[in-house]
Design an enzyme around this catalytic site. Structure first.
Site, PDB file in Angstrom:
ATOM      1  N   ASN A 153       0.869  -1.161   0.128  1.00  0.00           N
ATOM      2  CA  ASN A 153       0.091   0.030  -0.074  1.00  0.00           C
ATOM      3  C   ASN A 153       1.006   1.364  -0.129  1.00  0.00           C
ATOM      4  O   ASN A 153       1.592   1.440   0.787  1.00  0.00           O
ATOM      5  CB  ASN A 153      -1.005   0.171   1.529  1.00  0.00           C
ATOM      6  CG  ASN A 153      -1.937   1.119   1.401  1.00  0.00           C
ATOM      7  OD1 ASN A 153      -1.643   2.385   0.907  1.00  0.00           O
ATOM      8  ND2 ASN A 153      -3.003   0.920   1.832  1.00  0.00           N
TER       9      ASN A 153
ATOM     10  N   HIS B 222       0.671   6.284   1.909  1.00  0.00           N
ATOM     11  CA  HIS B 222       1.392   7.240   2.819  1.00  0.00           C
ATOM     12  C   HIS B 222       2.755   7.792   2.348  1.00  0.00           C
ATOM     13  O   HIS B 222       3.490   8.519   2.763  1.00  0.00           O
ATOM     14  CB  HIS B 222       1.813   6.438   4.238  1.00  0.00           C
ATOM     15  CG  HIS B 222       0.407   6.300   4.882  1.00  0.00           C
ATOM     16  ND1 HIS B 222      -0.566   7.374   5.143  1.00  0.00           N
ATOM     17  CD2 HIS B 222      -0.136   5.136   5.196  1.00  0.00           C
ATOM     18  CE1 HIS B 222      -1.684   6.911   5.661  1.00  0.00           C
ATOM     19  NE2 HIS B 222      -1.679   5.516   5.943  1.00  0.00           N
TER      20      HIS B 222
ATOM     21  N   ARG C 104       3.250  18.831   1.992  1.00  0.00           N
ATOM     22  CA  ARG C 104       3.649  20.146   1.431  1.00  0.00           C
ATOM     23  C   ARG C 104       3.229  20.469  -0.027  1.00  0.00           C
ATOM     24  O   ARG C 104       3.911  21.825  -0.450  1.00  0.00           O
ATOM     25  CB  ARG C 104       5.365  20.057   1.159  1.00  0.00           C
ATOM     26  CG  ARG C 104       5.902  20.083   2.750  1.00  0.00           C
ATOM     27  CD  ARG C 104       6.078  21.428   3.040  1.00  0.00           C
ATOM     28  NE  ARG C 104       6.984  21.478   4.419  1.00  0.00           N
ATOM     29  CZ  ARG C 104       7.987  21.772   4.529  1.00  0.00           C
ATOM     30  NH1 ARG C 104       8.757  21.883   3.197  1.00  0.00           N
ATOM     31  NH2 ARG C 104       8.620  21.799   5.760  1.00  0.00           N
TER      32      ARG C 104
ATOM     33  N   HIS D  16      -5.718   3.518  -1.746  1.00  0.00           N
ATOM     34  CA  HIS D  16      -6.832   4.018  -1.373  1.00  0.00           C
ATOM     35  C   HIS D  16      -7.289   5.459  -1.528  1.00  0.00           C
ATOM     36  O   HIS D  16      -6.560   6.330  -1.214  1.00  0.00           O
ATOM     37  CB  HIS D  16      -7.183   3.788   0.195  1.00  0.00           C
ATOM     38  CG  HIS D  16      -8.281   3.979   0.908  1.00  0.00           C
ATOM     39  ND1 HIS D  16      -8.490   3.919   2.251  1.00  0.00           N
ATOM     40  CD2 HIS D  16      -9.448   4.340   0.422  1.00  0.00           C
ATOM     41  CE1 HIS D  16      -9.627   4.173   2.689  1.00  0.00           C
ATOM     42  NE2 HIS D  16     -10.304   4.539   1.559  1.00  0.00           N
TER      43      HIS D  16
ATOM     44  N   ARG E 217      -9.305   8.232  -1.151  1.00  0.00           N
ATOM     45  CA  ARG E 217     -10.245   8.629   0.135  1.00  0.00           C
ATOM     46  C   ARG E 217     -11.173   9.674  -0.526  1.00  0.00           C
ATOM     47  O   ARG E 217     -10.669  10.536  -1.519  1.00  0.00           O
ATOM     48  CB  ARG E 217      -9.651   8.906   1.416  1.00  0.00           C
ATOM     49  CG  ARG E 217      -9.093   8.094   2.063  1.00  0.00           C
ATOM     50  CD  ARG E 217      -8.405   8.604   3.463  1.00  0.00           C
ATOM     51  NE  ARG E 217      -8.098   7.497   4.251  1.00  0.00           N
ATOM     52  CZ  ARG E 217      -9.193   7.026   5.125  1.00  0.00           C
ATOM     53  NH1 ARG E 217     -10.246   7.634   5.323  1.00  0.00           N
ATOM     54  NH2 ARG E 217      -8.878   6.096   6.143  1.00  0.00           N
TER      55      ARG E 217
ATOM     56  N   ARG F 139      -6.952  12.940   1.012  1.00  0.00           N
ATOM     57  CA  ARG F 139      -5.785  13.340   1.894  1.00  0.00           C
ATOM     58  C   ARG F 139      -4.407  12.902   1.409  1.00  0.00           C
ATOM     59  O   ARG F 139      -3.418  13.397   2.085  1.00  0.00           O
ATOM     60  CB  ARG F 139      -6.236  12.916   3.272  1.00  0.00           C
ATOM     61  CG  ARG F 139      -6.085  11.608   3.454  1.00  0.00           C
ATOM     62  CD  ARG F 139      -6.405  11.045   4.868  1.00  0.00           C
ATOM     63  NE  ARG F 139      -7.741  11.274   5.543  1.00  0.00           N
ATOM     64  CZ  ARG F 139      -8.298  10.657   6.642  1.00  0.00           C
ATOM     65  NH1 ARG F 139      -7.337   9.936   7.276  1.00  0.00           N
ATOM     66  NH2 ARG F 139      -9.292  10.736   7.115  1.00  0.00           N
ATOM     67  N   HIS F 140      -4.341  11.614   0.654  1.00  0.00           N
ATOM     68  CA  HIS F 140      -3.053  11.197   0.169  1.00  0.00           C
ATOM     69  C   HIS F 140      -3.177  10.943  -1.118  1.00  0.00           C
ATOM     70  O   HIS F 140      -2.931  11.706  -2.221  1.00  0.00           O
ATOM     71  CB  HIS F 140      -2.667  10.108   1.067  1.00  0.00           C
ATOM     72  CG  HIS F 140      -3.543   8.914   1.630  1.00  0.00           C
ATOM     73  ND1 HIS F 140      -4.551   8.373   0.724  1.00  0.00           N
ATOM     74  CD2 HIS F 140      -4.014   8.584   2.813  1.00  0.00           C
ATOM     75  CE1 HIS F 140      -5.104   7.410   1.328  1.00  0.00           C
ATOM     76  NE2 HIS F 140      -4.899   7.470   2.599  1.00  0.00           N
TER      77      HIS F 140
ATOM     78  N   GLU G  60      -8.771   0.453  -3.290  1.00  0.00           N
ATOM     79  CA  GLU G  60      -9.753   0.196  -1.958  1.00  0.00           C
ATOM     80  C   GLU G  60     -10.465   1.655  -2.372  1.00  0.00           C
ATOM     81  O   GLU G  60      -9.918   2.886  -2.366  1.00  0.00           O
ATOM     82  CB  GLU G  60      -8.898   0.601  -0.750  1.00  0.00           C
ATOM     83  CG  GLU G  60      -8.087  -0.652  -0.414  1.00  0.00           C
ATOM     84  CD  GLU G  60      -7.155  -0.445   0.829  1.00  0.00           C
ATOM     85  OE1 GLU G  60      -6.966  -1.397   1.390  1.00  0.00           O
ATOM     86  OE2 GLU G  60      -6.743   0.680   1.201  1.00  0.00           O
TER      87      GLU G  60
ATOM     88  N   THR H 168      -8.345   3.931   8.756  1.00  0.00           N
ATOM     89  CA  THR H 168      -9.704   2.901   8.615  1.00  0.00           C
ATOM     90  C   THR H 168      -9.876   2.400  10.205  1.00  0.00           C
ATOM     91  O   THR H 168      -9.174   1.400  10.096  1.00  0.00           O
ATOM     92  CB  THR H 168      -9.453   2.024   7.321  1.00  0.00           C
ATOM     93  OG1 THR H 168      -9.122   2.872   6.256  1.00  0.00           O
ATOM     94  CG2 THR H 168     -10.822   1.173   7.243  1.00  0.00           C
TER      95      THR H 168
ATOM     96  N   GLU I  69     -11.158  -9.164   3.068  1.00  0.00           N
ATOM     97  CA  GLU I  69      -9.764  -8.576   3.718  1.00  0.00           C
ATOM     98  C   GLU I  69     -10.076  -8.704   5.258  1.00  0.00           C
ATOM     99  O   GLU I  69     -10.877  -7.814   5.665  1.00  0.00           O
ATOM    100  CB  GLU I  69      -9.073  -7.444   3.023  1.00  0.00           C
ATOM    101  CG  GLU I  69      -7.756  -7.130   3.768  1.00  0.00           C
ATOM    102  CD  GLU I  69      -7.099  -5.957   3.190  1.00  0.00           C
ATOM    103  OE1 GLU I  69      -7.216  -5.860   1.816  1.00  0.00           O
ATOM    104  OE2 GLU I  69      -6.558  -5.120   3.834  1.00  0.00           O
TER     105      GLU I  69
ATOM    106  N   HIS J 218      -3.806  -4.051   7.691  1.00  0.00           N
ATOM    107  CA  HIS J 218      -4.039  -2.894   8.422  1.00  0.00           C
ATOM    108  C   HIS J 218      -3.047  -2.889   9.892  1.00  0.00           C
ATOM    109  O   HIS J 218      -3.120  -3.776  10.611  1.00  0.00           O
ATOM    110  CB  HIS J 218      -5.228  -2.553   8.757  1.00  0.00           C
ATOM    111  CG  HIS J 218      -5.684  -1.248   9.199  1.00  0.00           C
ATOM    112  ND1 HIS J 218      -5.779  -0.171   8.212  1.00  0.00           N
ATOM    113  CD2 HIS J 218      -5.400  -0.520  10.482  1.00  0.00           C
ATOM    114  CE1 HIS J 218      -5.869   1.188   8.970  1.00  0.00           C
ATOM    115  NE2 HIS J 218      -5.537   0.949  10.165  1.00  0.00           N
TER     116      HIS J 218
HETATM  117  C1  LIG Z   1      -8.430   0.553   4.363  1.00  0.00           C
HETATM  118  C2  LIG Z   1      -7.048   0.359   5.057  1.00  0.00           C
HETATM  119  O1  LIG Z   1      -6.630  -0.062   5.799  1.00  0.00           O
HETATM  120  C3  LIG Z   1      -5.808   1.223   4.173  1.00  0.00           C
HETATM  121  O2  LIG Z   1      -6.572   2.261   3.197  1.00  0.00           O
HETATM  122  C4  LIG Z   1      -5.237   1.885   4.915  1.00  0.00           C
HETATM  123  O3  LIG Z   1      -5.911   2.391   6.016  1.00  0.00           O
HETATM  124  C5  LIG Z   1      -4.419   3.257   4.550  1.00  0.00           C
HETATM  125  O4  LIG Z   1      -4.104   4.221   5.211  1.00  0.00           O
HETATM  126  P1  LIG Z   1      -5.501   5.218   5.845  1.00  0.00           P
HETATM  127  O5  LIG Z   1      -6.338   4.566   6.480  1.00  0.00           O
HETATM  128  O6  LIG Z   1      -4.353   6.090   6.882  1.00  0.00           O
HETATM  129  O7  LIG Z   1      -6.020   5.747   4.721  1.00  0.00           O
HETATM  130  N1  LIG Z   2      -6.035  -2.821   3.796  1.00  0.00           N
HETATM  131  C1  LIG Z   2      -4.775  -2.500   4.644  1.00  0.00           C
HETATM  132  C2  LIG Z   2      -3.643  -1.873   3.734  1.00  0.00           C
HETATM  133  O1  LIG Z   2      -3.708  -1.829   2.725  1.00  0.00           O
HETATM  134  C3  LIG Z   2      -2.494  -1.219   4.504  1.00  0.00           C
HETATM  135  O2  LIG Z   2      -2.700  -0.573   5.795  1.00  0.00           O
HETATM  136  P1  LIG Z   2      -1.429  -0.249   6.836  1.00  0.00           P
HETATM  137  O3  LIG Z   2      -0.307  -1.266   6.511  1.00  0.00           O
HETATM  138  O4  LIG Z   2      -1.227   1.361   6.117  1.00  0.00           O
HETATM  139  O5  LIG Z   2      -2.090   0.267   8.147  1.00  0.00           O
END
Ligand SMILES: CC(=O)[C@@H](O)[C@H](O)COP(=O)(O)O
Ligand SMILES: NCC(=O)COP(=O)(O)O
Length: 247
Positions: A12, A15, A23, A48, A50, A54-55, A75, A106, A156, A196
């Site tokens: 994922n 981040h 920035r 993801h 959103r 935000r990202h 996602e 999440t 998941e 997660h």
């Molecule tokens: C659904 C999930 O678990 C991921 O999308 C993860 O949460 C990404 O990070 P954020 O929840 O901080 O957007």
């Molecule tokens: N669905 C969970 C994911 O994609 C990653 O979550 P995290 O490792 O950023 O908490």
């Protein structure tokens, strides 16, 4: 005879985009991170998009959909805007997640039992794209059964409660909850993924659970990449997972 329990690693990259958005710069580029992750052994890339952006941004997903060598796990919240976006990019995998603007991350799984008709309609619509649809749910038998009823081929399991557990007893209890959820999901005929909050110090017991198809991991990889680079971070995680899954 030994049976292989090779777990896939979905990386994922949300981040990486969090750092960029902090920035409003052009760097770091989540697309570069995705390509590096693939070179380091990622089996797929998770993003993801959103509602509050935000990202990850729309453009990131559009570019990724053209350049990934592996596959995208997209996602999304169950909204008309996201349904239309998914119809545009037709990702290989789609994971429906709960979403609120106020949450830090999440915080729980999708409530499938509480909105079966709505989720069933979404699963049917997205499946028509040829995407494999999964539901991001808590390791709860009622939610797992409902996921099967609405026609999702995959789930998941949210490992956040395991990741947040404090005492050894709590950790053991939450790990068992995930393991039971995996077994129950498999018995329901579902593909079972998990993720997660997993990181280098808590991933091995989860990776050792037999039957998990894929772990999705993001935040910890991006954090570790600051010190060892993105390829190194992915490669280290992959080694940990493979070793634990073959024990
Ligand atoms: C659904 C999930 O678990 C991921 O999308 C993860 O949460 C990404 O990070 P954020 O929840 O901080 O957007
Ligand atoms: N669905 C969970 C994911 O994609 C990653 O979550 P995290 O490792 O950023 O908490």
């Amino acid at each position: 005879m030994t049976t292989s329990n090779r777990i896939l690693l979905g990386v994922n990259i949300d981040h990486v985009a969090t750092l960029r958005q902090a920035r409003g710069t052009r760097y770091p580029d989540p697309v570069k991170a995705a390509l590096d992750a693939e070179e380091a052994g990622a089996d797929g890339i998770t993003v993801h998009l959103r509602e509050d952006r935000r990202h990850i941004q729309d453009r990131d997903v559009l570019v990724l959909s053209e350049v990934l060598q592996t596959r995208m796990n997209f996602e999304m919240g169950v909204t008309e805007e996201m349904m239309q976006f998914a119809e545009r990019i037709r990702p290989a995998h789609i994971c429906l997640v709960p979403e609120t603007r106020q949450e830090l991350t999440t915080e729980g799984g999708l409530d499938v039992t509480g909105q079966e008709a709505r989720i069933k309609a979404a699963v049917e619509r997205l499946s028509r794209l040829g995407s494999e649809v999964s539901l991001f749910i808590d390791a709860d038998e009622r939610q797992i059964e409902a996921s099967r009823r609405v026609g999702a081929p995959a789930i998941e399991l949210h490992t956040g409660r395991y990741a947040d557990a404090q005492t050894p007893a709590e950790v053991a209890e939450e790990l068992q909850r995930v393991a039971d959820g995996v077994a129950f999901g498999l018995a329901q005929g579902l593909i079972v993924n998990a993720g997660h909050g997993l990181h280098y110090h808590n991933v091995e017991p989860v990776a050792a659970i037999k039957g998990i198809n894929e772990l999705n991991i993001g935040h910890a990889l991006v954090a570790h990449a600051l010190f060892v680079g993105f390829k190194g971070a992915v490669s280290e995680m992959k080694q940990l997972i493979l070793a634990a899954s073959n024990r």
